[in-house]
Design a protein around this motif. Structure first.
Motif, PDB file in Angstrom:
ATOM      1  N   ASN A 201     -14.737 -46.958  29.850  1.00 11.17           N
ATOM      2  CA  ASN A 201     -15.197 -48.065  29.026  1.00 11.17           C
ATOM      3  C   ASN A 201     -15.285 -47.630  27.567  1.00 11.17           C
ATOM      4  O   ASN A 201     -15.836 -46.573  27.269  1.00 11.17           O
ATOM      5  CB  ASN A 201     -16.583 -48.505  29.531  1.00 11.17           C
ATOM      6  CG  ASN A 201     -17.188 -49.598  28.701  1.00 11.17           C
ATOM      7  OD1 ASN A 201     -16.491 -50.467  28.217  1.00 11.17           O
ATOM      8  ND2 ASN A 201     -18.494 -49.553  28.538  1.00 11.17           N
TER       9      ASN A 201
ATOM     10  N   ALA B  65     -17.269 -48.060  24.714  1.00 10.14           N
ATOM     11  CA  ALA B  65     -18.592 -48.567  24.338  1.00 10.14           C
ATOM     12  C   ALA B  65     -18.856 -48.293  22.859  1.00 10.14           C
ATOM     13  O   ALA B  65     -18.185 -47.471  22.239  1.00 10.14           O
ATOM     14  CB  ALA B  65     -19.658 -47.878  25.180  1.00 10.14           C
TER      15      ALA B  65
ATOM     16  N   LEU C 115     -24.325 -46.811  23.216  1.00  7.36           N
ATOM     17  CA  LEU C 115     -24.132 -46.592  24.651  1.00  7.36           C
ATOM     18  C   LEU C 115     -25.062 -47.435  25.526  1.00  7.36           C
ATOM     19  O   LEU C 115     -25.272 -47.116  26.694  1.00  7.36           O
ATOM     20  CB  LEU C 115     -24.312 -45.110  25.019  1.00  7.36           C
ATOM     21  CG  LEU C 115     -23.494 -44.091  24.239  1.00  7.36           C
ATOM     22  CD1 LEU C 115     -23.845 -42.688  24.708  1.00  7.36           C
ATOM     23  CD2 LEU C 115     -22.014 -44.349  24.384  1.00  7.36           C
TER      24      LEU C 115
ATOM     25  N   GLY D 266     -24.909 -50.864  26.259  1.00  4.87           N
ATOM     26  CA  GLY D 266     -24.423 -52.188  26.640  1.00  4.87           C
ATOM     27  C   GLY D 266     -24.363 -53.080  25.416  1.00  4.87           C
ATOM     28  O   GLY D 266     -24.746 -52.701  24.330  1.00  4.87           O
TER      29      GLY D 266
ATOM     30  N   ASP E  51     -18.233 -53.991  27.912  1.00  8.22           N
ATOM     31  CA  ASP E  51     -19.364 -53.067  27.991  1.00  8.22           C
ATOM     32  C   ASP E  51     -20.613 -53.773  28.522  1.00  8.22           C
ATOM     33  O   ASP E  51     -21.308 -53.263  29.400  1.00  8.22           O
ATOM     34  CB  ASP E  51     -19.637 -52.460  26.620  1.00  8.22           C
ATOM     35  CG  ASP E  51     -20.668 -51.349  26.654  1.00  8.22           C
ATOM     36  OD1 ASP E  51     -20.693 -50.595  27.645  1.00  8.22           O
ATOM     37  OD2 ASP E  51     -21.439 -51.222  25.691  1.00  8.22           O
TER      38      ASP E  51
ATOM     39  N   HIS F 113     -22.622 -53.081  32.136  1.00 11.57           N
ATOM     40  CA  HIS F 113     -24.058 -52.811  32.180  1.00 11.57           C
ATOM     41  C   HIS F 113     -24.798 -53.830  33.047  1.00 11.57           C
ATOM     42  O   HIS F 113     -25.679 -53.455  33.827  1.00 11.57           O
ATOM     43  CB  HIS F 113     -24.652 -52.772  30.769  1.00 11.57           C
ATOM     44  CG  HIS F 113     -24.620 -51.411  30.161  1.00 11.57           C
ATOM     45  ND1 HIS F 113     -25.681 -50.550  30.211  1.00 11.57           N
ATOM     46  CD2 HIS F 113     -23.637 -50.762  29.505  1.00 11.57           C
ATOM     47  CE1 HIS F 113     -25.364 -49.418  29.607  1.00 11.57           C
ATOM     48  NE2 HIS F 113     -24.131 -49.530  29.159  1.00 11.57           N
TER      49      HIS F 113
ATOM     50  N   CYS G  12     -28.234 -44.082  30.342  1.00 11.86           N
ATOM     51  CA  CYS G  12     -27.704 -44.100  28.972  1.00 11.86           C
ATOM     52  C   CYS G  12     -28.811 -43.902  27.947  1.00 11.86           C
ATOM     53  O   CYS G  12     -28.631 -43.187  26.959  1.00 11.86           O
ATOM     54  CB  CYS G  12     -26.951 -45.399  28.714  1.00 11.86           C
ATOM     55  SG  CYS G  12     -25.361 -45.493  29.554  1.00 11.86           S
TER      56      CYS G  12
END
Length: 76
Positions: free
Chosen positions: A20, A22, A26, A28, A33, A37, A48
């Motif tokens: 992903n 991101a 990190l 979400g 992304d 999440h 995260c």
């Protein structure tokens, strides 16, 4: 090497890993992304948050890869 192209919801695939792109937080957000999440649940967010807390400036480095568990996702 076998490469397979699949269209659909990435959060429902039983795969070895999801890669992903991101943002540096990190945590979400929107788009893919955010969908990852939401589907992975609180375990991914907690992991995260803990990871980011230990990073310089509490942010990921652009272009750097970070490895997490899958949370509630059906992947390894």
């Amino acid at each position: 090497m076998n490469i397979e192209i699949i269209t659909g919801d990435i959060t429902t695939l039983q795969v070895d890993a999801i890669v992903n792109a991101a943002n540096c937080g990190l945590l979400g957000g929107g788009g893919v992304d955010g969908a990852i999440h939401r589907a992975a649940g609180g375990a991914l967010l907690a992991e995260c948050r803990a990871m980011v807390a230990g990073l310089p400036d509490h942010r990921g480095e652009t272009g750097q890869a970070y490895l997490t568990g899958a949370g509630n996702l059906p992947c390894k």
